[in-house]
Design a protein around this motif. Structure first.
Motif, PDB file in Angstrom:
ATOM      1  N   PRO A  81       0.839  -1.210   0.000  1.00 23.44           N
ATOM      2  CA  PRO A  81       0.000   0.000   0.000  1.00 23.44           C
ATOM      3  C   PRO A  81       0.873   1.260   0.000  1.00 23.44           C
ATOM      4  O   PRO A  81       1.923   1.303   0.645  1.00 23.44           O
ATOM      5  CB  PRO A  81      -0.798  -0.131   1.301  1.00 23.44           C
ATOM      6  CG  PRO A  81      -0.804  -1.594   1.589  1.00 23.44           C
ATOM      7  CD  PRO A  81       0.505  -2.120   1.099  1.00 23.44           C
TER       8      PRO A  81
ATOM      9  N   ILE B 196       2.922  -3.211   9.784  1.00 22.96           N
ATOM     10  CA  ILE B 196       2.684  -1.769   9.919  1.00 22.96           C
ATOM     11  C   ILE B 196       3.201  -1.275  11.273  1.00 22.96           C
ATOM     12  O   ILE B 196       2.909  -1.869  12.317  1.00 22.96           O
ATOM     13  CB  ILE B 196       1.183  -1.456   9.771  1.00 22.96           C
ATOM     14  CG1 ILE B 196       0.670  -2.021   8.437  1.00 22.96           C
ATOM     15  CG2 ILE B 196       0.933   0.044   9.852  1.00 22.96           C
ATOM     16  CD1 ILE B 196      -0.812  -1.795   8.196  1.00 22.96           C
TER      17      ILE B 196
ATOM     18  N   ILE C  48       5.220   0.969   6.348  1.00 19.68           N
ATOM     19  CA  ILE C  48       4.952  -0.446   6.044  1.00 19.68           C
ATOM     20  C   ILE C  48       6.254  -1.137   5.678  1.00 19.68           C
ATOM     21  O   ILE C  48       7.021  -0.652   4.831  1.00 19.68           O
ATOM     22  CB  ILE C  48       3.942  -0.567   4.883  1.00 19.68           C
ATOM     23  CG1 ILE C  48       2.594   0.019   5.314  1.00 19.68           C
ATOM     24  CG2 ILE C  48       3.766  -2.036   4.467  1.00 19.68           C
ATOM     25  CD1 ILE C  48       1.518  -0.007   4.261  1.00 19.68           C
TER      26      ILE C  48
ATOM     27  N   CYS D 285      -2.286  -8.082   1.192  1.00 19.06           N
ATOM     28  CA  CYS D 285      -3.665  -8.543   1.367  1.00 19.06           C
ATOM     29  C   CYS D 285      -4.681  -7.408   1.239  1.00 19.06           C
ATOM     30  O   CYS D 285      -5.853  -7.653   0.969  1.00 19.06           O
ATOM     31  CB  CYS D 285      -3.834  -9.237   2.717  1.00 19.06           C
ATOM     32  SG  CYS D 285      -3.705  -8.116   4.127  1.00 19.06           S
TER      33      CYS D 285
ATOM     34  N   CYS E 145      -5.309  -3.464   5.439  1.00 15.25           N
ATOM     35  CA  CYS E 145      -5.135  -2.129   6.018  1.00 15.25           C
ATOM     36  C   CYS E 145      -5.909  -1.090   5.208  1.00 15.25           C
ATOM     37  O   CYS E 145      -6.441  -0.124   5.767  1.00 15.25           O
ATOM     38  CB  CYS E 145      -3.659  -1.766   6.094  1.00 15.25           C
ATOM     39  SG  CYS E 145      -2.767  -1.982   4.550  1.00 15.25           S
TER      40      CYS E 145
ATOM     41  N   ILE F 146      -3.916   0.258  -2.318  1.00 16.01           N
ATOM     42  CA  ILE F 146      -3.049  -0.858  -2.728  1.00 16.01           C
ATOM     43  C   ILE F 146      -3.182  -1.170  -4.215  1.00 16.01           C
ATOM     44  O   ILE F 146      -2.328  -1.817  -4.800  1.00 16.01           O
ATOM     45  CB  ILE F 146      -3.328  -2.117  -1.868  1.00 16.01           C
ATOM     46  CG1 ILE F 146      -2.249  -3.178  -2.116  1.00 16.01           C
ATOM     47  CG2 ILE F 146      -4.746  -2.647  -2.086  1.00 16.01           C
ATOM     48  CD1 ILE F 146      -2.270  -4.317  -1.152  1.00 16.01           C
TER      49      ILE F 146
END
Ligand code: SF4
Ligand code: SF4
Length: 356
Positions: free
Chosen positions: A193, A218, A229, A237, A240, A249
Protein backbone atom coordinates in the motif's frame (compact mmCIF):
# COMPACT_ATOMS: atom_id res chain seq x y z
CA UNK A 1 -47.17 -28.82 7.59
CA UNK A 2 -43.45 -28.94 8.23
CA UNK A 3 -42.74 -29.79 11.88
CA UNK A 4 -39.54 -27.77 11.71
CA UNK A 5 -41.44 -24.65 10.85
CA UNK A 6 -40.03 -21.85 13.01
CA UNK A 7 -41.61 -18.47 13.61
CA UNK A 8 -39.60 -15.35 13.03
CA UNK A 9 -40.63 -11.73 13.09
CA UNK A 10 -37.65 -10.45 11.15
CA UNK A 11 -35.78 -11.35 7.98
CA UNK A 12 -37.02 -13.09 4.88
CA UNK A 13 -40.17 -15.21 4.77
CA UNK A 14 -39.76 -18.80 5.90
CA UNK A 15 -38.49 -20.96 3.04
CA UNK A 16 -41.37 -23.42 3.53
CA UNK A 17 -43.81 -20.84 2.22
CA UNK A 18 -41.82 -20.62 -0.99
CA UNK A 19 -41.69 -24.32 -1.85
CA UNK A 20 -43.69 -25.70 -4.76
CA UNK A 21 -46.55 -27.97 -3.61
CA UNK A 22 -44.86 -31.02 -5.13
CA UNK A 23 -41.82 -30.47 -2.88
CA UNK A 24 -43.97 -29.89 0.21
CA UNK A 25 -45.95 -33.05 -0.53
CA UNK A 26 -42.82 -35.16 -1.00
CA UNK A 27 -40.68 -33.58 1.68
CA UNK A 28 -38.25 -36.18 3.01
CA UNK A 29 -39.84 -38.81 0.78
CA UNK A 30 -37.80 -38.59 -2.42
CA UNK A 31 -36.70 -42.01 -3.64
CA UNK A 32 -34.05 -41.15 -6.22
CA UNK A 33 -33.05 -38.67 -8.85
CA UNK A 34 -31.62 -39.06 -12.32
CA UNK A 35 -30.09 -36.94 -15.05
CA UNK A 36 -32.49 -36.62 -17.97
CA UNK A 37 -30.16 -34.66 -20.25
CA UNK A 38 -27.68 -31.79 -19.81
CA UNK A 39 -29.40 -29.13 -17.72
CA UNK A 40 -32.34 -31.31 -16.62
CA UNK A 41 -32.72 -33.41 -13.45
CA UNK A 42 -35.65 -35.57 -12.44
CA UNK A 43 -36.52 -36.38 -8.82
CA UNK A 44 -39.00 -39.19 -8.16
CA UNK A 45 -40.88 -39.48 -4.86
CA UNK A 46 -42.36 -42.48 -3.03
CA UNK A 47 -45.74 -41.26 -4.20
CA UNK A 48 -44.63 -41.54 -7.84
CA UNK A 49 -44.55 -37.76 -8.21
CA UNK A 50 -41.90 -36.47 -10.61
CA UNK A 51 -40.16 -33.14 -10.19
CA UNK A 52 -38.13 -31.74 -13.10
CA UNK A 53 -35.36 -29.21 -12.55
CA UNK A 54 -34.18 -27.11 -15.48
CA UNK A 55 -30.88 -25.35 -14.78
CA UNK A 56 -29.43 -22.36 -16.60
CA UNK A 57 -26.38 -20.27 -15.75
CA UNK A 58 -26.58 -16.64 -14.71
CA UNK A 59 -23.70 -14.14 -14.71
CA UNK A 60 -24.51 -13.34 -11.06
CA UNK A 61 -24.60 -9.55 -11.50
CA UNK A 62 -27.88 -9.26 -13.34
CA UNK A 63 -30.25 -6.49 -14.30
CA UNK A 64 -33.63 -6.21 -12.62
CA UNK A 65 -35.22 -6.75 -16.05
CA UNK A 66 -33.43 -10.11 -16.24
CA UNK A 67 -34.82 -11.14 -12.87
CA UNK A 68 -38.29 -10.09 -14.06
CA UNK A 69 -37.76 -12.19 -17.18
CA UNK A 70 -36.83 -15.23 -15.08
CA UNK A 71 -39.91 -14.63 -12.91
CA UNK A 72 -42.12 -14.44 -16.03
CA UNK A 73 -40.67 -17.74 -17.26
CA UNK A 74 -41.36 -19.30 -13.87
CA UNK A 75 -44.95 -18.01 -13.93
CA UNK A 76 -45.44 -19.46 -17.39
CA UNK A 77 -43.83 -22.87 -16.90
CA UNK A 78 -43.19 -23.76 -13.27
CA UNK A 79 -46.06 -22.40 -11.21
CA UNK A 80 -44.04 -19.31 -10.33
CA UNK A 81 -41.24 -21.31 -8.71
CA UNK A 82 -37.50 -20.90 -9.30
CA UNK A 83 -34.41 -20.82 -7.16
CA UNK A 84 -30.91 -19.42 -7.37
CA UNK A 85 -28.22 -21.95 -6.49
CA UNK A 86 -25.03 -21.16 -4.61
CA UNK A 87 -23.22 -21.18 -7.95
CA UNK A 88 -25.51 -18.47 -9.34
CA UNK A 89 -27.40 -20.88 -11.55
CA UNK A 90 -31.14 -20.44 -11.93
CA UNK A 91 -33.27 -23.55 -11.49
CA UNK A 92 -36.88 -23.80 -12.60
CA UNK A 93 -38.80 -26.47 -10.67
CA UNK A 94 -41.47 -28.09 -12.82
CA UNK A 95 -44.05 -30.70 -11.96
CA UNK A 96 -45.24 -31.04 -15.57
CA UNK A 97 -42.81 -32.96 -17.80
CA UNK A 98 -44.56 -31.51 -20.88
CA UNK A 99 -43.29 -28.06 -19.90
CA UNK A 100 -39.61 -29.02 -19.81
CA UNK A 101 -38.73 -28.79 -23.51
CA UNK A 102 -40.83 -25.68 -24.27
CA UNK A 103 -39.20 -23.89 -21.31
CA UNK A 104 -35.70 -24.89 -22.49
CA UNK A 105 -36.48 -23.81 -26.05
CA UNK A 106 -37.80 -20.42 -24.95
CA UNK A 107 -34.86 -19.79 -22.59
CA UNK A 108 -32.38 -20.89 -25.25
CA UNK A 109 -33.90 -18.59 -27.87
CA UNK A 110 -33.49 -15.71 -25.41
CA UNK A 111 -29.80 -16.55 -24.83
CA UNK A 112 -30.13 -18.61 -21.64
CA UNK A 113 -29.03 -22.16 -22.52
CA UNK A 114 -29.62 -25.01 -20.07
CA UNK A 115 -26.68 -27.00 -18.74
CA UNK A 116 -24.33 -27.45 -15.81
CA UNK A 117 -25.76 -30.69 -14.39
CA UNK A 118 -23.88 -33.95 -13.86
CA UNK A 119 -20.35 -34.30 -15.19
CA UNK A 120 -20.28 -30.87 -16.74
CA UNK A 121 -18.63 -27.54 -16.24
CA UNK A 122 -20.68 -25.82 -13.55
CA UNK A 123 -21.52 -22.16 -13.66
CA UNK A 124 -18.48 -20.10 -12.68
CA UNK A 125 -18.77 -18.43 -9.30
CA UNK A 126 -17.07 -15.15 -8.59
CA UNK A 127 -16.79 -12.21 -6.25
CA UNK A 128 -17.36 -8.50 -6.86
CA UNK A 129 -14.47 -7.21 -8.97
CA UNK A 130 -13.82 -3.63 -9.88
CA UNK A 131 -17.51 -2.85 -10.08
CA UNK A 132 -18.18 -3.16 -6.35
CA UNK A 133 -15.21 -3.85 -4.10
CA UNK A 134 -12.49 -1.47 -2.96
CA UNK A 135 -9.73 -4.07 -2.67
CA UNK A 136 -10.07 -5.89 -6.00
CA UNK A 137 -6.83 -6.71 -7.82
CA UNK A 138 -8.71 -7.81 -10.90
CA UNK A 139 -12.19 -7.62 -12.31
CA UNK A 140 -14.73 -10.38 -11.77
CA UNK A 141 -17.30 -10.08 -14.55
CA UNK A 142 -14.70 -9.52 -17.29
CA UNK A 143 -12.39 -12.51 -16.79
CA UNK A 144 -15.26 -14.81 -15.76
CA UNK A 145 -17.12 -13.97 -18.97
CA UNK A 146 -13.97 -14.53 -21.05
CA UNK A 147 -13.22 -17.90 -19.40
CA UNK A 148 -16.81 -19.12 -19.58
CA UNK A 149 -17.12 -18.07 -23.24
CA UNK A 150 -14.07 -20.19 -24.01
CA UNK A 151 -15.22 -23.25 -22.04
CA UNK A 152 -18.93 -22.95 -22.78
CA UNK A 153 -19.11 -26.21 -24.74
CA UNK A 154 -18.30 -28.08 -21.51
CA UNK A 155 -21.32 -26.53 -19.76
CA UNK A 156 -23.71 -28.45 -21.98
CA UNK A 157 -22.05 -31.84 -21.66
CA UNK A 158 -22.41 -34.67 -19.20
CA UNK A 159 -19.47 -36.78 -20.27
CA UNK A 160 -16.47 -35.09 -18.67
CA UNK A 161 -14.35 -37.30 -16.38
CA UNK A 162 -16.09 -35.62 -13.41
CA UNK A 163 -17.75 -32.35 -12.55
CA UNK A 164 -15.64 -29.25 -13.14
CA UNK A 165 -15.96 -26.32 -10.74
CA UNK A 166 -14.23 -23.05 -11.49
CA UNK A 167 -14.22 -20.11 -9.09
CA UNK A 168 -12.70 -16.68 -9.03
CA UNK A 169 -11.99 -14.14 -6.31
CA UNK A 170 -10.74 -10.67 -7.06
CA UNK A 171 -8.33 -10.46 -4.11
CA UNK A 172 -6.72 -12.69 -1.52
CA UNK A 173 -9.53 -12.04 0.94
CA UNK A 174 -11.24 -14.52 -1.32
CA UNK A 175 -14.95 -14.13 -0.85
CA UNK A 176 -15.31 -17.00 -3.36
CA UNK A 177 -14.77 -20.76 -3.07
CA UNK A 178 -11.26 -20.52 -4.43
CA UNK A 179 -9.69 -22.80 -1.83
CA UNK A 180 -11.90 -25.76 -2.77
CA UNK A 181 -12.47 -25.51 -6.53
CA UNK A 182 -11.01 -27.61 -9.32
CA UNK A 183 -9.64 -24.44 -10.90
CA UNK A 184 -9.55 -21.02 -9.31
CA UNK A 185 -8.17 -17.69 -10.32
CA UNK A 186 -7.46 -15.03 -7.76
CA UNK A 187 -6.64 -11.36 -8.10
CA UNK A 188 -3.21 -10.58 -6.68
CA UNK A 189 -1.64 -7.27 -5.70
CA UNK A 190 2.14 -7.10 -5.98
CA UNK A 191 2.93 -3.68 -4.52
CA UNK A 192 2.62 -2.63 -0.88
CA UNK A 193 0.00 0.00 0.00
CA UNK A 194 1.15 3.53 -0.80
CA UNK A 195 1.12 5.52 2.45
CA UNK A 196 -0.49 8.94 2.18
CA UNK A 197 0.80 10.52 5.41
CA UNK A 198 -1.63 13.44 5.34
CA UNK A 199 -4.59 11.11 4.78
CA UNK A 200 -3.51 8.68 7.50
CA UNK A 201 -2.91 11.51 9.99
CA UNK A 202 -6.26 13.12 9.34
CA UNK A 203 -8.55 10.28 8.41
CA UNK A 204 -7.46 7.02 10.05
CA UNK A 205 -7.33 5.48 13.53
CA UNK A 206 -3.67 4.52 13.70
CA UNK A 207 -4.07 1.76 16.35
CA UNK A 208 -6.79 0.20 14.18
CA UNK A 209 -4.58 0.41 11.11
CA UNK A 210 -1.71 -1.31 12.93
CA UNK A 211 -4.04 -3.98 14.34
CA UNK A 212 -5.52 -4.66 10.91
CA UNK A 213 -2.29 -6.14 9.55
CA UNK A 214 -2.11 -9.92 9.88
CA UNK A 215 1.66 -9.99 9.45
CA UNK A 216 2.62 -7.09 11.76
CA UNK A 217 4.06 -5.15 8.83
CA UNK A 218 2.68 -1.77 9.92
CA UNK A 219 4.52 0.40 12.45
CA UNK A 220 3.69 3.87 13.75
CA UNK A 221 5.50 6.85 12.25
CA UNK A 222 4.98 9.41 15.06
CA UNK A 223 6.89 12.16 13.27
CA UNK A 224 4.35 12.24 10.45
CA UNK A 225 1.44 11.10 12.70
CA UNK A 226 1.22 8.28 10.18
CA UNK A 227 2.52 4.74 9.66
CA UNK A 228 5.24 2.94 7.75
CA UNK A 229 4.95 -0.45 6.04
CA UNK A 230 7.71 -3.04 6.09
CA UNK A 231 7.90 -4.29 2.52
CA UNK A 232 9.52 -7.58 3.57
CA UNK A 233 6.59 -8.46 5.82
CA UNK A 234 3.69 -7.24 3.67
CA UNK A 235 1.72 -9.94 1.87
CA UNK A 236 -0.38 -7.50 -0.20
CA UNK A 237 -3.67 -8.54 1.37
CA UNK A 238 -5.18 -5.05 1.37
CA UNK A 239 -6.62 -5.44 4.84
CA UNK A 240 -5.14 -2.13 6.02
CA UNK A 241 -6.75 -0.35 3.07
CA UNK A 242 -10.12 -1.64 4.27
CA UNK A 243 -9.73 0.31 7.51
CA UNK A 244 -7.78 3.26 6.09
CA UNK A 245 -8.44 4.67 2.61
CA UNK A 246 -5.16 6.58 2.80
CA UNK A 247 -3.30 3.29 2.14
CA UNK A 248 -4.36 2.46 -1.44
CA UNK A 249 -3.05 -0.86 -2.73
CA UNK A 250 -4.48 -1.04 -6.27
CA UNK A 251 -1.83 -0.85 -8.99
CA UNK A 252 -3.19 -0.71 -12.55
CA UNK A 253 0.13 -1.87 -14.01
CA UNK A 254 1.22 -4.57 -11.56
CA UNK A 255 -2.01 -6.17 -10.33
CA UNK A 256 -3.04 -9.42 -11.95
CA UNK A 257 -4.27 -12.95 -11.44
CA UNK A 258 -2.90 -16.20 -9.98
CA UNK A 259 -4.21 -19.69 -10.80
CA UNK A 260 -4.80 -22.36 -8.15
CA UNK A 261 -6.00 -25.87 -9.01
CA UNK A 262 -6.95 -29.21 -7.51
CA UNK A 263 -9.31 -28.18 -4.69
CA UNK A 264 -12.63 -29.77 -3.83
CA UNK A 265 -15.00 -30.32 -0.96
CA UNK A 266 -15.33 -33.83 0.39
CA UNK A 267 -17.59 -36.31 -1.35
CA UNK A 268 -18.33 -40.01 -1.08
CA UNK A 269 -15.10 -40.86 -2.88
CA UNK A 270 -12.51 -38.78 -1.04
CA UNK A 271 -11.94 -36.07 1.53
CA UNK A 272 -11.59 -32.34 0.94
CA UNK A 273 -8.53 -30.89 -0.76
CA UNK A 274 -7.15 -27.37 -0.87
CA UNK A 275 -6.31 -25.80 -4.20
CA UNK A 276 -2.60 -25.37 -4.88
CA UNK A 277 -0.85 -22.47 -6.56
CA UNK A 278 0.39 -23.35 -10.05
CA UNK A 279 0.69 -19.99 -11.85
CA UNK A 280 1.60 -17.11 -9.53
CA UNK A 281 0.97 -14.19 -11.86
CA UNK A 282 -0.76 -13.33 -15.10
CA UNK A 283 -1.25 -9.63 -15.92
CA UNK A 284 -4.72 -8.13 -16.17
CA UNK A 285 -5.15 -8.21 -19.93
CA UNK A 286 -8.40 -6.35 -20.42
CA UNK A 287 -10.85 -6.78 -21.97
CA UNK A 288 -10.57 -10.55 -22.64
CA UNK A 289 -7.77 -11.81 -20.33
CA UNK A 290 -6.26 -13.82 -23.19
CA UNK A 291 -3.38 -15.47 -21.29
CA UNK A 292 -5.61 -16.43 -18.36
CA UNK A 293 -8.15 -17.98 -20.73
CA UNK A 294 -5.42 -19.83 -22.61
CA UNK A 295 -3.81 -21.26 -19.45
CA UNK A 296 -7.14 -22.42 -18.02
CA UNK A 297 -8.07 -24.05 -21.32
CA UNK A 298 -4.69 -25.79 -21.37
CA UNK A 299 -5.18 -27.24 -17.87
CA UNK A 300 -8.73 -28.36 -18.71
CA UNK A 301 -7.62 -30.01 -21.97
CA UNK A 302 -4.86 -31.92 -20.16
CA UNK A 303 -7.36 -33.15 -17.58
CA UNK A 304 -9.86 -34.15 -20.28
CA UNK A 305 -7.30 -36.17 -22.16
CA UNK A 306 -5.54 -37.74 -19.16
CA UNK A 307 -8.03 -38.27 -16.34
CA UNK A 308 -9.76 -41.53 -15.59
CA UNK A 309 -13.50 -41.74 -15.16
CA UNK A 310 -14.66 -39.91 -11.98
CA UNK A 311 -11.33 -38.19 -11.37
CA UNK A 312 -11.62 -34.54 -10.41
CA UNK A 313 -8.65 -32.39 -11.43
CA UNK A 314 -6.94 -32.71 -8.03
CA UNK A 315 -7.47 -36.47 -7.94
CA UNK A 316 -6.00 -36.81 -11.41
CA UNK A 317 -2.91 -34.79 -10.44
CA UNK A 318 -2.46 -36.67 -7.18
CA UNK A 319 -2.36 -39.88 -9.25
CA UNK A 320 0.15 -38.70 -11.84
CA UNK A 321 2.17 -36.53 -9.40
CA UNK A 322 2.37 -32.75 -9.16
CA UNK A 323 5.83 -32.69 -10.71
CA UNK A 324 4.40 -34.55 -13.73
CA UNK A 325 1.58 -32.07 -13.98
CA UNK A 326 4.01 -29.13 -14.19
CA UNK A 327 5.95 -30.99 -16.85
CA UNK A 328 2.85 -31.83 -18.91
CA UNK A 329 1.47 -28.31 -18.59
CA UNK A 330 4.83 -26.85 -19.51
CA UNK A 331 4.67 -24.58 -16.47
CA UNK A 332 7.73 -23.33 -14.60
CA UNK A 333 8.02 -24.56 -11.03
CA UNK A 334 9.60 -22.82 -8.06
CA UNK A 335 9.72 -23.45 -4.33
CA UNK A 336 6.85 -21.05 -3.55
CA UNK A 337 4.36 -23.09 -5.57
CA UNK A 338 2.07 -25.97 -4.63
CA UNK A 339 1.84 -25.86 -0.84
CA UNK A 340 2.55 -23.78 2.24
CA UNK A 341 5.14 -21.12 2.67
CA UNK A 342 7.11 -22.40 5.67
CA UNK A 343 8.78 -25.60 6.68
CA UNK A 344 7.75 -25.45 10.33
CA UNK A 345 5.85 -28.71 9.76
CA UNK A 346 6.60 -31.45 7.21
CA UNK A 347 5.10 -30.41 3.90
CA UNK A 348 4.51 -32.01 0.56
CA UNK A 349 7.77 -30.58 -0.75
CA UNK A 350 9.80 -31.96 2.13
CA UNK A 351 8.72 -35.56 1.63
CA UNK A 352 10.74 -38.10 -0.28
CA UNK A 353 7.82 -38.53 -2.70
CA UNK A 354 8.37 -35.08 -4.14
CA UNK A 355 10.89 -35.29 -6.93
CA UNK A 356 11.76 -31.73 -7.94
FE1 SF4 B 1 -13.55 -7.60 -2.44
FE2 SF4 B 1 -11.52 -9.31 -2.30
FE3 SF4 B 1 -13.99 -10.15 -1.85
FE4 SF4 B 1 -13.21 -9.44 -4.30
S1 SF4 B 1 -12.45 -11.19 -3.10
S2 SF4 B 1 -15.15 -8.91 -3.33
S3 SF4 B 1 -11.85 -7.72 -3.86
S4 SF4 B 1 -12.83 -8.66 -0.59
FE1 SF4 C 1 -0.37 -5.67 6.24
FE2 SF4 C 1 -1.93 -6.60 4.30
FE3 SF4 C 1 -1.57 -3.97 4.60
FE4 SF4 C 1 0.42 -5.49 3.73
S1 SF4 C 1 -1.50 -5.09 2.69
S2 SF4 C 1 0.55 -3.92 5.28
S3 SF4 C 1 0.07 -7.40 4.88
S4 SF4 C 1 -2.58 -5.35 6.05
Amino acid sequence: SNPNYGKTDIGPPHYWDMLPDIIKNNYGKWLFHEKVKPGVLKHVGESGDELFTVRIASPRLIHIDTIRYFADMADKYSGGHLRFTSRHSVEFLLSESANVDPLIAELDAAGWPAGGTGKALKNLIHTQGWIHCHSAATDASGPVKAVMDDLFDLFQKDDLPAKLKIAMACCLNMCGAVHCSDIAFVGVHRRIPQVNDYGVANGCEIPNVIASCPTGAIRPNPKAKSVTINEEKCMYCGNCYSVCPALPIADPEGDGVAIFIGGKVSNTRSGPAFSKLVIPYIPNETPRWDTLVKEIRKIVELWLSDAKKHERIGEWIERIGWEKFFEKANLPFNSKLIDDFTFSVPTFRSTSQFKF
